[in-house]
Scaffold this active site. Structure first.
Site, PDB file in Angstrom:
ATOM      1  N   TRP A 101       0.827  -1.208   0.000  1.00  0.00           N
ATOM      2  CA  TRP A 101       0.000   0.000   0.000  1.00  0.00           C
ATOM      3  C   TRP A 101       0.859   1.255   0.000  1.00  0.00           C
ATOM      4  O   TRP A 101       0.539   2.233  -0.694  1.00  0.00           O
ATOM      5  CB  TRP A 101      -0.986  -0.037   1.166  1.00  0.00           C
ATOM      6  CG  TRP A 101      -1.878  -1.235   1.075  1.00  0.00           C
ATOM      7  CD1 TRP A 101      -1.950  -2.282   1.936  1.00  0.00           C
ATOM      8  CD2 TRP A 101      -2.803  -1.544   0.019  1.00  0.00           C
ATOM      9  NE1 TRP A 101      -2.853  -3.218   1.494  1.00  0.00           N
ATOM     10  CE2 TRP A 101      -3.392  -2.794   0.318  1.00  0.00           C
ATOM     11  CE3 TRP A 101      -3.183  -0.881  -1.153  1.00  0.00           C
ATOM     12  CZ2 TRP A 101      -4.342  -3.380  -0.506  1.00  0.00           C
ATOM     13  CZ3 TRP A 101      -4.133  -1.469  -1.976  1.00  0.00           C
ATOM     14  CH2 TRP A 101      -4.703  -2.708  -1.646  1.00  0.00           C
ATOM     15  N   ASP A 171      -1.321   6.431   6.616  1.00  0.00           N
ATOM     16  CA  ASP A 171      -2.444   5.545   6.314  1.00  0.00           C
ATOM     17  C   ASP A 171      -2.549   4.562   7.475  1.00  0.00           C
ATOM     18  O   ASP A 171      -1.628   3.767   7.711  1.00  0.00           O
ATOM     19  CB  ASP A 171      -2.167   4.811   5.001  1.00  0.00           C
ATOM     20  CG  ASP A 171      -3.225   3.774   4.640  1.00  0.00           C
ATOM     21  OD1 ASP A 171      -4.120   3.499   5.458  1.00  0.00           O
ATOM     22  OD2 ASP A 171      -3.127   3.219   3.530  1.00  0.00           O
ATOM     23  N   LYS A 195     -11.803  -2.283   7.589  1.00  0.00           N
ATOM     24  CA  LYS A 195     -11.004  -3.276   8.310  1.00  0.00           C
ATOM     25  C   LYS A 195     -11.341  -3.312   9.803  1.00  0.00           C
ATOM     26  O   LYS A 195     -11.389  -4.366  10.408  1.00  0.00           O
ATOM     27  CB  LYS A 195      -9.514  -2.993   8.112  1.00  0.00           C
ATOM     28  CG  LYS A 195      -9.080  -3.084   6.654  1.00  0.00           C
ATOM     29  CD  LYS A 195      -7.643  -2.631   6.473  1.00  0.00           C
ATOM     30  CE  LYS A 195      -7.252  -2.612   5.009  1.00  0.00           C
ATOM     31  NZ  LYS A 195      -7.263  -3.943   4.377  1.00  0.00           N
TER      32      LYS A 195
END
Length: 360
Positions: A101, A171, A195
């Site tokens: 990511w 993030d 999540k």
């Protein structure tokens, strides 16, 4: 109805109490005679939902008044572009690449300016967090970017990088609200909620207000300006209304559990159960350097692809869902987010012990 133990990395397990509440309110939210799915985002009822959600999140995280809370769409991946579009004043940024990511975010940012990779753990398949105490931070960097918890590889920053005065952007999609956080250490802290907080489709951005300006890169779309959404209280256009509603319920659930200190203790207890077993097992082993282990995502392998596949198949039959590891790591991965009860981890460890006895 029987519920499985869902170890998915995302969309992931939600508190059963929240799901039951939402089910009860599906046809009639708070006497309105309609579902939140049906109501106008301009209505008084929805304004109360989003206002309460923001207030509870601020309370949980201790978010100062000089930070804005935005409920947006596009997921974390849209932020890969939105961040440089809004923050790259010098057309330069430093990225620490500790997984897919962060790598994707750095590749996206290259479209808008110079990207300096100041540290990476790619040399060992992202199985550790590099030393970030004395990085070669670029003098002209507009910000330093990290992905704080790496869902795929199961690593976590336990110390934030020394940015040498530069803005920190993080993030936190897969560790959001899993432990207390000092928001003032960040310029921007954001995450997709699917999540650890709510259903897919919502991303929360917490951004220092002085960073919200009209001074953005040329041709930045109106919808990708933080100021657009901050000025409109996250209601510039129709927001992910139902997702925000569920997030608000999860925030209240977290407060009932005792807040983020209590959640951290709960998560540490769960993770210790699983890591302790992995460390003593003769069949299974973790793939991450112990000092950098995540509390949320636990990858593990047997070293034998056929045995891994057999384990995943038998685990599924026994009521343990979504344990197959990401293709870049292989093996298995147990995501043990806030809503995973400790009984789920205890049951998984018991199953692993039994599988080991039968297959070693």
């Amino acid at each position: 109805m029987s519920r499985v133990y869902n170890f998915s990395a995302g969309p992931a397990v939600l508190p059963e109490e929240v799901l039951r509440e939402a089910a009860e309110e599906m046809l009639d939210y708070n006497g309105t005679g309609m579902s939140v799915m049906e109501m106008s985002h301009r209505s008084k009822a929805f304004q109360e939902i989003i206002d309460t959600a923001e207030a509870d999140l601020r309370d949980l995280m201790g978010i100062p008044e000089d930070y804005a809370v935005l409920f947006l769409q596009g997921g974390a991946s849209q932020q890969f572009a939105m961040i440089p579009m809004n923050l790259m004043k010098n057309k330069s940024a430093d990225y620490i690449v500790t997984g897919q990511w962060a790598k994707k975010a750095s590749e996206e940012a290259k479209k808008y300016g110079k990207v300096n990779i100041v540290a990476s753990s790619a040399d060992k398949t992202f199985s550790y967090i590099p030393d970030v105490s004395d990085l070669p931070i670029s003098e002209d960097a507009d910000y330093v970017y990290i992905c704080e918890n790496n869902t795929i590889y199961g690593t976590k920053y336990h110390e934030l990088p020394n940015t040498k005065g530069k803005l920190l952007v993080a993030d936190v999609s897969s560790c959001f609200l899993s432990e207390p956080v000092d928001v003032t250490k960040y310029g921007v802290i954001y995450g997709g909620v699917q999540k650890n907080i709510g259903p897919a489709g919502t991303v929360i951005v917490i951004i220092r207000k002085d960073l919200i300006t009209d001074d953005v890169l040329p041709l930045t779309p109106t919808m990708l300006k933080y100021k657009t959404h901050a000025d409109a209280g996250s209601l510039y256009n129709t927001p992910p209304a139902y997702g925000i509603y569920i997030c608000g319920k999860v925030f209240r659930w977290l407060k009932k559990q005792g807040g983020l200190e209590a959640m951290k203790a709960h998560n540490e207890k769960k993770a210790k159960l699983l890591y302790d077993y992995l460390d003593e097992s003769k069949m299974f082993r973790g793939t991450v350097e112990p000092k950098d282990r995540s509390l949320m995502n636990v990858p593990f392998v047997t070293g034998d692809d056929e045995l891994d596949a057999k384990f995943v198949k038998e685990a599924k039959a026994a009521g343990f869902e979504n344990l197959k590891g990401h293709r870049s790591v292989g093996g298995m991965r147990a995501s043990i987010y806030n809503a995973m009860p400790i009984q789920g981890v205890e049951a998984l460890v018991a199953f692993m012990k039994k599988f080991e006895e039968e297959n070693l």
